[in-house]
Write an enzyme that holds these catalytic residues in place. Structure first.
Site, PDB file in Angstrom:
ATOM      1  N   LYS A 140      31.851  42.291  41.001  1.00 27.70           N
ATOM      2  CA  LYS A 140      33.363  42.076  41.387  1.00 27.70           C
ATOM      3  C   LYS A 140      34.583  42.830  40.112  1.00 27.70           C
ATOM      4  O   LYS A 140      35.656  42.448  40.675  1.00 27.70           O
ATOM      5  CB  LYS A 140      32.739  41.219  39.700  1.00 27.70           C
ATOM      6  CG  LYS A 140      31.719  39.919  39.613  1.00 27.70           C
ATOM      7  CD  LYS A 140      32.369  39.171  38.966  1.00 27.70           C
ATOM      8  CE  LYS A 140      31.737  37.305  39.548  1.00 27.70           C
ATOM      9  NZ  LYS A 140      30.159  37.720  39.458  1.00 27.70           N
TER      10      LYS A 140
ATOM     11  N   GLU B  67      38.573  32.532  34.494  1.00 26.25           N
ATOM     12  CA  GLU B  67      37.596  31.832  34.515  1.00 26.25           C
ATOM     13  C   GLU B  67      36.041  31.882  34.174  1.00 26.25           C
ATOM     14  O   GLU B  67      36.591  33.557  34.976  1.00 26.25           O
ATOM     15  CB  GLU B  67      37.153  30.570  35.156  1.00 26.25           C
ATOM     16  CG  GLU B  67      36.452  30.754  36.567  1.00 26.25           C
ATOM     17  CD  GLU B  67      37.162  31.900  37.596  1.00 26.25           C
ATOM     18  OE1 GLU B  67      38.561  32.025  37.081  1.00 26.25           O
ATOM     19  OE2 GLU B  67      36.944  32.537  38.433  1.00 26.25           O
TER      20      GLU B  67
ATOM     21  N   SER C  29      23.994  43.341  44.617  1.00 22.43           N
ATOM     22  CA  SER C  29      25.351  42.723  43.799  1.00 22.43           C
ATOM     23  C   SER C  29      25.388  42.744  42.128  1.00 22.43           C
ATOM     24  O   SER C  29      26.924  43.142  41.835  1.00 22.43           O
ATOM     25  CB  SER C  29      25.264  40.886  44.095  1.00 22.43           C
ATOM     26  OG  SER C  29      24.309  40.031  42.955  1.00 22.43           O
TER      27      SER C  29
END
Ligand SMILES: *Cc1c(COP(=O)(O)O)cnc(C)c1O
Length: 397
Positions: free
Chosen positions: A88, A110, A377
């Site tokens: 991210k 969000e 990830s």
């Protein structure tokens, strides 16, 4: 192959937003196009990625796992080793830097499980931006640690009490807040979803994963991999892992969706397997819907894959047959999570374990001359208590 013209990926994508946001979205697209090709911007971003986030991430040869599975060589792209523990940060640093260049002083985001909120709060702290995060009240209660992390980083977290008080409601609320206050505020959207230009912009920021991986595998193997696998929530780590392999027709691309308790149950988040065409959150794509076309509640053991839709570029890759999407159940993901820990000493995110589960099924069917790249990830510290609970142990967290 169709790429995005006006934010379209084949029949999917586009920009379905309230009129009031149109000017801001058009400006964002123009500013992004300008900075995308700006050498100073790219240099600044590369410095942040390398010196702060810890890139390039390793492409690790999982030798023990490969031997055990008895087929293709399995390589793991270690996004779990990035600062804040997942892919991210790649997107968030890009968007926060862009926001600053655009003269914004405040970012909003969000978050579902809190991972994107923490990453955004981190980038905001580093770049000196004010930050406010919108999170479903339900999710806040489940993720108290991440809520406090964001506070430590100087971010205000707002509880969203509309709808089912989960991620999709947090996206609605953040969009509303942005429409109320655009002058000084940029919305750092967390995946390859939403209205154009977000799916394209987030994909470009995440494409660093496959840019590195393609180069790394050519150095190590002297040829391209047979298969590239990643988990899909909204689809940002997957598109980042696929992107630079899309022109390589010999490379199979596989996205792993969260099937939850199974695609034949109501407790699933497998959008490609169970969803239909619709328009939601500013984009035309595939969404899990009930018989009236309402967005259906979704379920997965993995909070990061618990989204009722899929990014429009994935819908297009599925439609065109360039990528394949397979459902992976909670049980398969938990088994893969435990397998990777015991075999390679890597505790991966439960999201990433969905991709590992498919690699375990596939590797034995390929030859030892072939290789597979799996995107890890994120790291799994956040999931340890949930896995224990799944196995009937309470860690009193
Ligand atoms: C958020 C998250 C995901 C899912 O998001 P994508 O946009 O589909 O990548 C997957 N893995 C981890 C570790 C995450 O934090």
């Amino acid at each position: 192959m169709n790429t995005n013209t006006n934010g379209r990926f084949g029949d999917f994508g586009g920009c379905y937003i309230p009129e009031i946001l149109m000017g801001e979205i058009v400006r964002l697209e123009a500013e992004y196009e300008r900075y995308k090709n700006d050498a100073d911007f790219q240099k600044e971003l590369t410095t942040l990625l390398n010196e702060y986030a810890g890139r390039p991430s390793l492409l690790y040869f999982a030798e023990k796992m490969s031997k055990d599975l008895g087929g293709a060589k399995v390589y793991l792209k270690r996004e779990d080793l990035n600062h804040t523990g997942s892919h991210k940060i790649n997107n968030v640093l890009g968007q926060a830097l862009l926001a600053k260049k655009m003269g914004k002083t405040r970012v909003i985001a969000e978050t579902g499980a809190g991972q994107h909120g923490v990453a955004t709060a981190t980038a905001a702290a580093l770049l000196g931006l004010e930050c406010e995060v919108f999170m479903g009240k339900e999710d806040m209660e489940r993720q108290l640690l991440n809520v406090y992390r964001m506070k430590l980083l100087g971010t205000t977290v707002h509880a969203v009490t509309s709808g089912s008080m989960v991620l999709k409601d947090a996206v609605n609320e953040t969009m509303r807040e942005w429409a109320n206050r655009m002058e000084d505020t940029h919305y750092v959207l967390g995946s390859v979803m939403g209205p154009h230009p977000f799916p394209m912009m987030v994909r470009d920021f995440q494409a660093i994963i496959s840019k590195e991986a393609r180069q790394q595998i050519l150095e190590k193997e002297g040829k391209l991999p047979s298969v590239v696998i990643a988990c899909v929530g909204g689809g940002s780590n997957a598109i980042g892992t696929f992107y630079n392999f899309i022109p390589d027709a010999s490379v199979q691309l596989i996205g792993c969706e969260a099937a939850g308790r199974g695609v034949d149950t109501a407790e699933t988040a497998a959008t490609v397997a169970t969803g239909r065409l619709g328009v939601f959150h500013g984009m035309k794509s595939l969404f899990c819907q009930d018989s009236d076309g309402q967005i259906a509640p979704v379920y997965s053991i993995s909070a990061g894959l618990d989204y009722p839709g899929i990014g429009p570029e994935h819908a297009f890759l599925h439609d065109s047959g360039r990528a394949k999407y397979v459902p992976v159940t909670d049980e398969e993901a938990v088994q893969a999570f435990e397998y990777l820990a015991k075999t390679e000493g890597i505790i991966c995110a439960i999201e990433s374990a969905h991709a590992i589960a498919h690699a375990i099924k596939l590797a034995g069917q390929l030859s030892p001359e072939e290789s597979i790249i799996v995107c890890i990830s994120g790291r799994g510290d956040k999931d340890v208590a949930a896995i224990a609970r799944y196995r009937g142990e309470d860690l009193h967290e």
